[in-house]
Scaffold this active site. Structure first.
Site, PDB file in Angstrom:
ATOM      1  N   LYS A 174       7.369 -68.337 -45.454  1.00 51.82           N
ATOM      2  CA  LYS A 174       7.025 -67.950 -44.237  1.00 51.82           C
ATOM      3  C   LYS A 174       6.484 -67.978 -43.435  1.00 51.82           C
ATOM      4  O   LYS A 174       6.759 -68.053 -42.119  1.00 51.82           O
ATOM      5  CB  LYS A 174       6.369 -66.496 -45.619  1.00 51.82           C
ATOM      6  CG  LYS A 174       7.253 -65.795 -46.522  1.00 51.82           C
ATOM      7  CD  LYS A 174       8.806 -64.975 -45.419  1.00 51.82           C
ATOM      8  CE  LYS A 174       9.530 -64.182 -45.975  1.00 51.82           C
ATOM      9  NZ  LYS A 174      10.468 -64.424 -46.160  1.00 51.82           N
ATOM     10  N   ASN A 214      16.853 -61.687 -43.021  1.00 55.30           N
ATOM     11  CA  ASN A 214      16.080 -61.024 -43.222  1.00 55.30           C
ATOM     12  C   ASN A 214      16.407 -60.817 -44.705  1.00 55.30           C
ATOM     13  O   ASN A 214      14.756 -61.327 -45.368  1.00 55.30           O
ATOM     14  CB  ASN A 214      16.299 -59.487 -43.496  1.00 55.30           C
ATOM     15  CG  ASN A 214      15.942 -58.825 -45.042  1.00 55.30           C
ATOM     16  OD1 ASN A 214      14.812 -57.847 -44.512  1.00 55.30           O
ATOM     17  ND2 ASN A 214      16.550 -58.664 -45.342  1.00 55.30           N
ATOM     18  N   SER A 262       6.422 -62.814 -43.356  1.00 54.20           N
ATOM     19  CA  SER A 262       5.398 -61.800 -43.748  1.00 54.20           C
ATOM     20  C   SER A 262       4.068 -62.265 -43.387  1.00 54.20           C
ATOM     21  O   SER A 262       3.812 -63.369 -43.181  1.00 54.20           O
ATOM     22  CB  SER A 262       5.614 -62.072 -45.209  1.00 54.20           C
ATOM     23  OG  SER A 262       4.394 -61.423 -46.412  1.00 54.20           O
ATOM     24  N   ILE A 265       5.350 -53.295 -47.971  1.00 55.81           N
ATOM     25  CA  ILE A 265       6.124 -52.287 -47.974  1.00 55.81           C
ATOM     26  C   ILE A 265       6.932 -51.966 -49.126  1.00 55.81           C
ATOM     27  O   ILE A 265       7.510 -53.119 -49.719  1.00 55.81           O
ATOM     28  CB  ILE A 265       7.502 -53.393 -46.805  1.00 55.81           C
ATOM     29  CG1 ILE A 265       6.330 -53.858 -46.425  1.00 55.81           C
ATOM     30  CG2 ILE A 265       8.825 -52.291 -46.555  1.00 55.81           C
ATOM     31  CD1 ILE A 265       5.971 -53.539 -44.524  1.00 55.81           C
ATOM     32  N   TYR A 311       6.351 -69.517 -51.364  1.00 57.40           N
ATOM     33  CA  TYR A 311       6.840 -68.252 -50.973  1.00 57.40           C
ATOM     34  C   TYR A 311       5.906 -68.352 -49.698  1.00 57.40           C
ATOM     35  O   TYR A 311       6.570 -68.573 -48.154  1.00 57.40           O
ATOM     36  CB  TYR A 311       6.843 -67.011 -51.511  1.00 57.40           C
ATOM     37  CG  TYR A 311       6.855 -65.755 -50.665  1.00 57.40           C
ATOM     38  CD1 TYR A 311       8.470 -65.663 -50.413  1.00 57.40           C
ATOM     39  CD2 TYR A 311       6.539 -65.009 -50.315  1.00 57.40           C
ATOM     40  CE1 TYR A 311       8.721 -64.247 -50.111  1.00 57.40           C
ATOM     41  CE2 TYR A 311       6.428 -63.977 -49.718  1.00 57.40           C
ATOM     42  CZ  TYR A 311       7.750 -63.072 -49.669  1.00 57.40           C
ATOM     43  OH  TYR A 311       7.892 -62.395 -49.033  1.00 57.40           O
ATOM     44  N   GLY A 347      21.075 -60.196 -46.181  1.00 55.67           N
ATOM     45  CA  GLY A 347      20.305 -59.728 -47.768  1.00 55.67           C
ATOM     46  C   GLY A 347      20.237 -58.455 -47.253  1.00 55.67           C
ATOM     47  O   GLY A 347      18.829 -57.523 -47.457  1.00 55.67           O
ATOM     48  N   ALA A 348      21.026 -57.528 -46.770  1.00 59.92           N
ATOM     49  CA  ALA A 348      21.403 -55.971 -45.707  1.00 59.92           C
ATOM     50  C   ALA A 348      21.640 -54.983 -46.690  1.00 59.92           C
ATOM     51  O   ALA A 348      21.763 -53.970 -46.369  1.00 59.92           O
ATOM     52  CB  ALA A 348      22.175 -56.062 -44.414  1.00 59.92           C
TER      53      ALA A 348
HETATM   54  P1  NAP Z   1      14.877 -57.281 -51.072  1.00 63.83           P
HETATM   55  O1  NAP Z   1      14.948 -56.084 -51.477  1.00 63.83           O
HETATM   56  O2  NAP Z   1      14.353 -58.135 -52.905  1.00 63.83           O
HETATM   57  O3  NAP Z   1      15.740 -58.235 -50.148  1.00 63.83           O
HETATM   58  C1  NAP Z   1      16.007 -59.815 -50.596  1.00 63.83           C
HETATM   59  C2  NAP Z   1      17.084 -59.638 -50.074  1.00 63.83           C
HETATM   60  O4  NAP Z   1      17.583 -60.923 -50.332  1.00 63.83           O
HETATM   61  C3  NAP Z   1      17.814 -59.556 -50.511  1.00 63.83           C
HETATM   62  O5  NAP Z   1      19.143 -58.322 -50.789  1.00 63.83           O
HETATM   63  C4  NAP Z   1      18.792 -60.602 -51.443  1.00 63.83           C
HETATM   64  O6  NAP Z   1      20.334 -60.158 -51.430  1.00 63.83           O
HETATM   65  C5  NAP Z   1      18.889 -61.463 -50.650  1.00 63.83           C
HETATM   66  N1  NAP Z   1      18.570 -63.148 -51.009  1.00 63.83           N
HETATM   67  C6  NAP Z   1      17.649 -63.420 -51.558  1.00 63.83           C
HETATM   68  N2  NAP Z   1      18.280 -64.193 -51.992  1.00 63.83           N
HETATM   69  C7  NAP Z   1      18.883 -64.719 -51.393  1.00 63.83           C
HETATM   70  C8  NAP Z   1      20.038 -66.294 -51.912  1.00 63.83           C
HETATM   71  N3  NAP Z   1      19.882 -67.122 -52.248  1.00 63.83           N
HETATM   72  N4  NAP Z   1      21.201 -65.653 -50.305  1.00 63.83           N
HETATM   73  C9  NAP Z   1      21.509 -65.037 -49.539  1.00 63.83           C
HETATM   74  N5  NAP Z   1      21.107 -63.261 -50.006  1.00 63.83           N
HETATM   75  C10 NAP Z   1      19.566 -63.428 -50.713  1.00 63.83           C
HETATM   76  O7  NAP Z   1      12.467 -57.306 -50.765  1.00 63.83           O
HETATM   77  P2  NAP Z   1      12.563 -56.899 -49.474  1.00 63.83           P
HETATM   78  O8  NAP Z   1      11.735 -56.669 -49.667  1.00 63.83           O
HETATM   79  O9  NAP Z   1      13.619 -55.747 -48.765  1.00 63.83           O
HETATM   80  O10 NAP Z   1      12.672 -57.524 -48.378  1.00 63.83           O
HETATM   81  C11 NAP Z   1      13.277 -58.120 -47.527  1.00 63.83           C
HETATM   82  C12 NAP Z   1      12.464 -59.530 -46.303  1.00 63.83           C
HETATM   83  O11 NAP Z   1      11.688 -59.131 -46.759  1.00 63.83           O
HETATM   84  C13 NAP Z   1      12.520 -60.554 -47.550  1.00 63.83           C
HETATM   85  O12 NAP Z   1      12.933 -62.140 -46.572  1.00 63.83           O
HETATM   86  C14 NAP Z   1      10.971 -60.514 -48.167  1.00 63.83           C
HETATM   87  O13 NAP Z   1      10.274 -62.236 -48.321  1.00 63.83           O
HETATM   88  C15 NAP Z   1      10.256 -59.698 -46.361  1.00 63.83           C
HETATM   89  N6  NAP Z   1       8.700 -59.299 -46.990  1.00 63.83           N
HETATM   90  C16 NAP Z   1       8.509 -58.207 -47.543  1.00 63.83           C
HETATM   91  C17 NAP Z   1       7.646 -57.389 -48.027  1.00 63.83           C
HETATM   92  C18 NAP Z   1       7.259 -56.677 -48.835  1.00 63.83           C
HETATM   93  O14 NAP Z   1       6.697 -56.427 -48.898  1.00 63.83           O
HETATM   94  N7  NAP Z   1       8.996 -56.245 -48.942  1.00 63.83           N
HETATM   95  C19 NAP Z   1       6.585 -57.894 -47.226  1.00 63.83           C
HETATM   96  C20 NAP Z   1       7.461 -59.374 -46.628  1.00 63.83           C
HETATM   97  C21 NAP Z   1       7.746 -59.948 -45.844  1.00 63.83           C
HETATM   98  P3  NAP Z   1      21.306 -59.716 -52.956  1.00 63.83           P
HETATM   99  O15 NAP Z   1      20.434 -58.803 -53.916  1.00 63.83           O
HETATM  100  O16 NAP Z   1      22.261 -59.461 -52.433  1.00 63.83           O
HETATM  101  O17 NAP Z   1      20.980 -60.724 -53.975  1.00 63.83           O
END
Ligand code: NAP
Length: 242
Positions: A154, A85, A137, A183, A150, A11-12
């Site tokens: 997590k 990620n 998370s 975040i 979710y 998810g980079a």
């Molecule tokens: P994000 O931008 O929505 O990132 C999620 C990523 O996961 C995207 O790059 C997406 O790839 C990838 N993804 C989703 N489903 C997938 C699948 N079936 N196969 C391959 N890749 C998949 O959100 P983010 O906030 O940066 O989240 C990154 C991580 O941090 C996640 O695990 C999230 O649960 C965790 N997190 C986030 C927060 C927050 O507040 N933002 C808090 C706690 C934990 P594509 O876009 O290329 O499809």
């Protein structure tokens, strides 16, 4: 085989994953930039990061994970750091959430398990070294209404960290979780303003975190930590201490 160490970040192309990719590239890693649907963003980041290479796969599809592993074998031939990620969430109350919605959240966790197994088997285990960092998370610890699957996934990811670290005895393969709080990324951007305000009110630092603040901890675990294993590091501005 590549001389430079390789960090595979799932998810980079977006948010926290993109920040990790940039940070690890600045620390000298060749970054395996995994993405699924964010093709243009991935392309842009690949142009920005010298030595990086793209890997497109839906992690819920075993055959696509197999193809990703094959591409790394044929290319740089190593994975020193795996940052799990990628994550997926559906917000809905328990009573209206469908089984398909549940499955869509859980399937990414299954894919994370399978990718980790294949990275261990094909790259880390033979060398007896590696770092696996799972992005879990805070809500896996505190719970969050409307996010039952979710939060299950997590919390499970942190259990995965603990079990796997105990399984990999006698090797320099360290497995840890980084548990972000709230975040500012695409995942939280979709929340209504009043929800964001309620969230920030729970954070002693009085703001959401940045993706770079999470990436900092991932970089530390990747390059400097040598005796931190099987644990969860919280990055949440003080809203939850573990
Ligand atoms: P994000 O931008 O929505 O990132 C999620 C990523 O996961 C995207 O790059 C997406 O790839 C990838 N993804 C989703 N489903 C997938 C699948 N079936 N196969 C391959 N890749 C998949 O959100 P983010 O906030 O940066 O989240 C990154 C991580 O941090 C996640 O695990 C999230 O649960 C965790 N997190 C986030 C927060 C927050 O507040 N933002 C808090 C706690 C934990 P594509 O876009 O290329 O499809």
């Amino acid at each position: 085989m590549s001389e430079a160490p390789v960090a595979l970040v799932t998810g980079a192309a977006t948010g926290i994953g993109a920040a990790c990719a940039k940070r690890l590239a600045s620390e000298g890693y060749r970054v395996g930039l995994h993405y699924r649907s964010s093709v243009e963003k991935a392309q842009k980041l690949l142009e920005e990061l010298p030595g990086s290479f793209g890997l497109k796969a839906d992690l819920t599809q075993e055959a696509e994970v197999d193809a990703l592993i094959k591409a790394i074998k044929a290319g740089p031939g190593r994975v020193d750091v795996l940052v799990n990620n990628a994550g997926y969430n559906v917000n809905a109350p328990m009573l209206t959430m469908s089984l398909d919605q549940y499955d869509s959240v859980a399937a990414v966790a299954r894919g994370t398990w399978y990718l980790s197994k294949m990275v261990l088997r094909r790259f880390m285990f033979r060398r007896g070294a590696g770092r696996i960092i799972n992005i879990s998370s805070v809500v896996g610890h505190t719970g969050n209404p409307g996010q039952v699957p979710y939060t299950m996934v997590k919390a499970g990811l942190d259990a995965f960290t603990k079990s796997l670290s105990q399984e990999l005895t006698g090797k320099d393969i360290l497995v840890n979780s980084v548990a972000p709080g709230f975040i500012a990324t695409d995942m939280t951007e979709v929340l209504p303003d009043e929800i964001k305000e309620t969230i920030v009110a729970k954070v002693p630092q009085g703001r959401m975190g940045t993706a770079e603040e999470v990436a900092d901890v991932v970089a530390f675990l990747s390059t400097r930590a040598s005796y931190i294993n099987g644990t969860v590091i919280h990055v949440n501005g003080g809203m939850y201490g573990g």
